[in-house]
Design a protein around this motif. Sequence first.
Motif, PDB file in Angstrom:
ATOM      1  N   LEU A  85      -3.266 -17.227 -27.936  1.00  0.00           N
ATOM      2  CA  LEU A  85      -2.873 -16.190 -28.885  1.00  0.00           C
ATOM      3  C   LEU A  85      -1.473 -16.457 -29.446  1.00  0.00           C
ATOM      4  CD1 LEU A  85      -3.203 -13.457 -30.312  1.00  0.00           C
ATOM      5  CD2 LEU A  85      -2.309 -12.397 -28.235  1.00  0.00           C
ATOM      6  N   LEU A  86      -0.524 -16.774 -28.575  1.00  0.00           N
ATOM      7  CA  LEU A  86       0.839 -17.039 -29.030  1.00  0.00           C
ATOM      8  C   LEU A  86       0.901 -18.282 -29.916  1.00  0.00           C
ATOM      9  CD1 LEU A  86       2.898 -16.165 -25.828  1.00  0.00           C
ATOM     10  CD2 LEU A  86       2.532 -14.761 -27.868  1.00  0.00           C
ATOM     11  N   THR A  87       0.132 -19.299 -29.560  1.00  0.00           N
ATOM     12  CA  THR A  87       0.083 -20.515 -30.381  1.00  0.00           C
ATOM     13  C   THR A  87      -0.461 -20.204 -31.769  1.00  0.00           C
ATOM     14  OG1 THR A  87      -0.212 -21.904 -28.438  1.00  0.00           O
ATOM     15  CG2 THR A  87      -0.879 -22.851 -30.553  1.00  0.00           C
ATOM     16  N   ARG A  88      -1.536 -19.411 -31.815  1.00  0.00           N
ATOM     17  CA  ARG A  88      -2.130 -19.033 -33.105  1.00  0.00           C
ATOM     18  C   ARG A  88      -1.146 -18.232 -33.952  1.00  0.00           C
ATOM     19  NH1 ARG A  88      -5.915 -14.596 -34.567  1.00  0.00           N
ATOM     20  NH2 ARG A  88      -5.414 -13.905 -32.482  1.00  0.00           N
ATOM     21  N   LEU A  89      -0.425 -17.297 -33.326  1.00  0.00           N
ATOM     22  CA  LEU A  89       0.567 -16.512 -34.063  1.00  0.00           C
ATOM     23  C   LEU A  89       1.681 -17.399 -34.609  1.00  0.00           C
ATOM     24  CD1 LEU A  89       0.867 -13.388 -31.735  1.00  0.00           C
ATOM     25  CD2 LEU A  89      -0.123 -13.464 -34.028  1.00  0.00           C
ATOM     26  N   LEU A  90       2.161 -18.331 -33.787  1.00  0.00           N
ATOM     27  CA  LEU A  90       3.236 -19.225 -34.188  1.00  0.00           C
ATOM     28  C   LEU A  90       2.818 -20.138 -35.334  1.00  0.00           C
ATOM     29  CD1 LEU A  90       6.140 -19.951 -33.436  1.00  0.00           C
ATOM     30  CD2 LEU A  90       5.224 -21.650 -31.864  1.00  0.00           C
ATOM     31  N   GLU A  91       1.576 -20.623 -35.292  1.00  0.00           N
ATOM     32  CA  GLU A  91       1.095 -21.534 -36.332  1.00  0.00           C
ATOM     33  C   GLU A  91       0.697 -20.800 -37.617  1.00  0.00           C
ATOM     34  OE1 GLU A  91      -2.046 -23.609 -34.309  1.00  0.00           O
ATOM     35  OE2 GLU A  91      -0.642 -24.975 -33.315  1.00  0.00           O
ATOM     36  N   THR A  92       0.303 -19.551 -37.508  1.00  0.00           N
ATOM     37  CA  THR A  92      -0.187 -18.803 -38.666  1.00  0.00           C
ATOM     38  C   THR A  92       0.935 -18.116 -39.437  1.00  0.00           C
ATOM     39  OG1 THR A  92      -2.274 -18.411 -37.505  1.00  0.00           O
ATOM     40  CG2 THR A  92      -1.813 -17.001 -39.399  1.00  0.00           C
ATOM     41  N   TYR A  93       1.951 -17.657 -38.709  1.00  0.00           N
ATOM     42  CA  TYR A  93       3.024 -16.886 -39.335  1.00  0.00           C
ATOM     43  C   TYR A  93       4.349 -17.632 -39.181  1.00  0.00           C
ATOM     44  CZ  TYR A  93      -0.581 -13.355 -39.027  1.00  0.00           C
ATOM     45  OH  TYR A  93      -1.759 -12.684 -39.143  1.00  0.00           O
ATOM     46  N   ASP A  94       5.267 -17.371 -40.049  1.00  0.00           N
ATOM     47  CA  ASP A  94       6.578 -18.021 -40.021  1.00  0.00           C
ATOM     48  C   ASP A  94       7.498 -17.285 -39.043  1.00  0.00           C
ATOM     49  OD1 ASP A  94       8.634 -19.743 -40.702  1.00  0.00           O
ATOM     50  OD2 ASP A  94       9.254 -18.530 -42.417  1.00  0.00           O
ATOM     51  N   LEU A  95       7.230 -17.460 -37.753  1.00  0.00           N
ATOM     52  CA  LEU A  95       7.997 -16.756 -36.722  1.00  0.00           C
ATOM     53  C   LEU A  95       9.156 -17.607 -36.224  1.00  0.00           C
ATOM     54  CD1 LEU A  95       5.022 -15.376 -34.585  1.00  0.00           C
ATOM     55  CD2 LEU A  95       6.274 -14.206 -36.410  1.00  0.00           C
ATOM     56  N   ASP A  96      10.238 -16.948 -35.871  1.00  0.00           N
ATOM     57  CA  ASP A  96      11.381 -17.643 -35.281  1.00  0.00           C
ATOM     58  C   ASP A  96      11.199 -17.844 -33.783  1.00  0.00           C
ATOM     59  OD1 ASP A  96      12.751 -17.791 -37.698  1.00  0.00           O
ATOM     60  OD2 ASP A  96      13.636 -15.813 -37.414  1.00  0.00           O
ATOM     61  N   GLY A  97      10.400 -17.001 -33.154  1.00  0.00           N
ATOM     62  CA  GLY A  97      10.178 -17.100 -31.719  1.00  0.00           C
ATOM     63  C   GLY A  97       9.521 -15.844 -31.187  1.00  0.00           C
ATOM     64  N   PHE A  98       9.482 -15.753 -29.870  1.00  0.00           N
ATOM     65  CA  PHE A  98       8.873 -14.616 -29.185  1.00  0.00           C
ATOM     66  C   PHE A  98       9.851 -14.059 -28.172  1.00  0.00           C
ATOM     67  CE2 PHE A  98       5.243 -17.465 -30.068  1.00  0.00           C
ATOM     68  CZ  PHE A  98       4.493 -16.622 -30.865  1.00  0.00           C
ATOM     69  N   LYS A  99       9.755 -12.786 -27.899  1.00  0.00           N
ATOM     70  CA  LYS A  99      10.486 -12.165 -26.794  1.00  0.00           C
ATOM     71  C   LYS A  99       9.441 -11.712 -25.791  1.00  0.00           C
ATOM     72  CE  LYS A  99      13.720  -8.522 -25.527  1.00  0.00           C
ATOM     73  NZ  LYS A  99      13.036  -8.076 -24.353  1.00  0.00           N
ATOM     74  N   LEU A 100       9.447 -12.311 -24.618  1.00  0.00           N
ATOM     75  CA  LEU A 100       8.460 -12.007 -23.587  1.00  0.00           C
ATOM     76  C   LEU A 100       9.142 -11.388 -22.381  1.00  0.00           C
ATOM     77  CD1 LEU A 100       6.499 -15.377 -23.751  1.00  0.00           C
ATOM     78  CD2 LEU A 100       5.937 -13.239 -24.910  1.00  0.00           C
ATOM     79  N   ASP A 101       8.556 -10.326 -21.870  1.00  0.00           N
ATOM     80  CA  ASP A 101       9.059  -9.665 -20.667  1.00  0.00           C
ATOM     81  C   ASP A 101       7.983  -9.686 -19.590  1.00  0.00           C
ATOM     82  OD1 ASP A 101      11.533  -8.948 -21.733  1.00  0.00           O
ATOM     83  OD2 ASP A 101      10.744  -7.097 -22.576  1.00  0.00           O
ATOM     84  N   PHE A 102       8.411  -9.660 -18.362  1.00  0.00           N
ATOM     85  CA  PHE A 102       7.520  -9.515 -17.217  1.00  0.00           C
ATOM     86  C   PHE A 102       6.435 -10.591 -17.159  1.00  0.00           C
ATOM     87  CE2 PHE A 102       8.930  -5.229 -18.534  1.00  0.00           C
ATOM     88  CZ  PHE A 102       9.739  -4.967 -17.442  1.00  0.00           C
ATOM     89  N   ILE A 103       6.814 -11.838 -17.329  1.00  0.00           N
ATOM     90  CA  ILE A 103       5.815 -12.915 -17.303  1.00  0.00           C
ATOM     91  C   ILE A 103       5.868 -13.722 -16.007  1.00  0.00           C
ATOM     92  CG2 ILE A 103       5.746 -13.134 -19.820  1.00  0.00           C
ATOM     93  CD1 ILE A 103       7.412 -15.712 -19.472  1.00  0.00           C
ATOM     94  N   THR A 104       6.690 -13.326 -15.055  1.00  0.00           N
ATOM     95  CA  THR A 104       6.810 -14.104 -13.830  1.00  0.00           C
ATOM     96  C   THR A 104       5.485 -14.209 -13.083  1.00  0.00           C
ATOM     97  OG1 THR A 104       7.554 -12.142 -12.644  1.00  0.00           O
ATOM     98  CG2 THR A 104       9.254 -13.642 -13.490  1.00  0.00           C
ATOM     99  N   GLY A 105       4.595 -13.231 -13.234  1.00  0.00           N
ATOM    100  CA  GLY A 105       3.288 -13.287 -12.584  1.00  0.00           C
ATOM    101  C   GLY A 105       2.373 -14.339 -13.180  1.00  0.00           C
ATOM    102  N   LEU A 106       2.698 -14.835 -14.358  1.00  0.00           N
ATOM    103  CA  LEU A 106       1.866 -15.828 -15.021  1.00  0.00           C
ATOM    104  C   LEU A 106       2.401 -17.238 -14.869  1.00  0.00           C
ATOM    105  CD1 LEU A 106       1.209 -13.922 -18.358  1.00  0.00           C
ATOM    106  CD2 LEU A 106      -0.287 -14.083 -16.375  1.00  0.00           C
TER     107      LEU A 106
END
Length: 64
Positions: A42-63
Amino acid sequence: MIGFDNPHAEKYKHILTTGQERERFHNLSPWQGETKEVITNLLTRLLETYDLDGFKLDFITGLV
């Protein structure tokens, strides 16, 4: 989170945990290996489809 009425709820039901039933959603289970793949795709698709500067992710230590 995936809402009860989301068309993907059925597709991902095997990796969903209970969420806030009164709010009508389930969570993707961080204990399922496929969850990491779903989020990464999902994140890859968003990054490739839209002109995003980046992502802010919280609480990902479980992954990790």
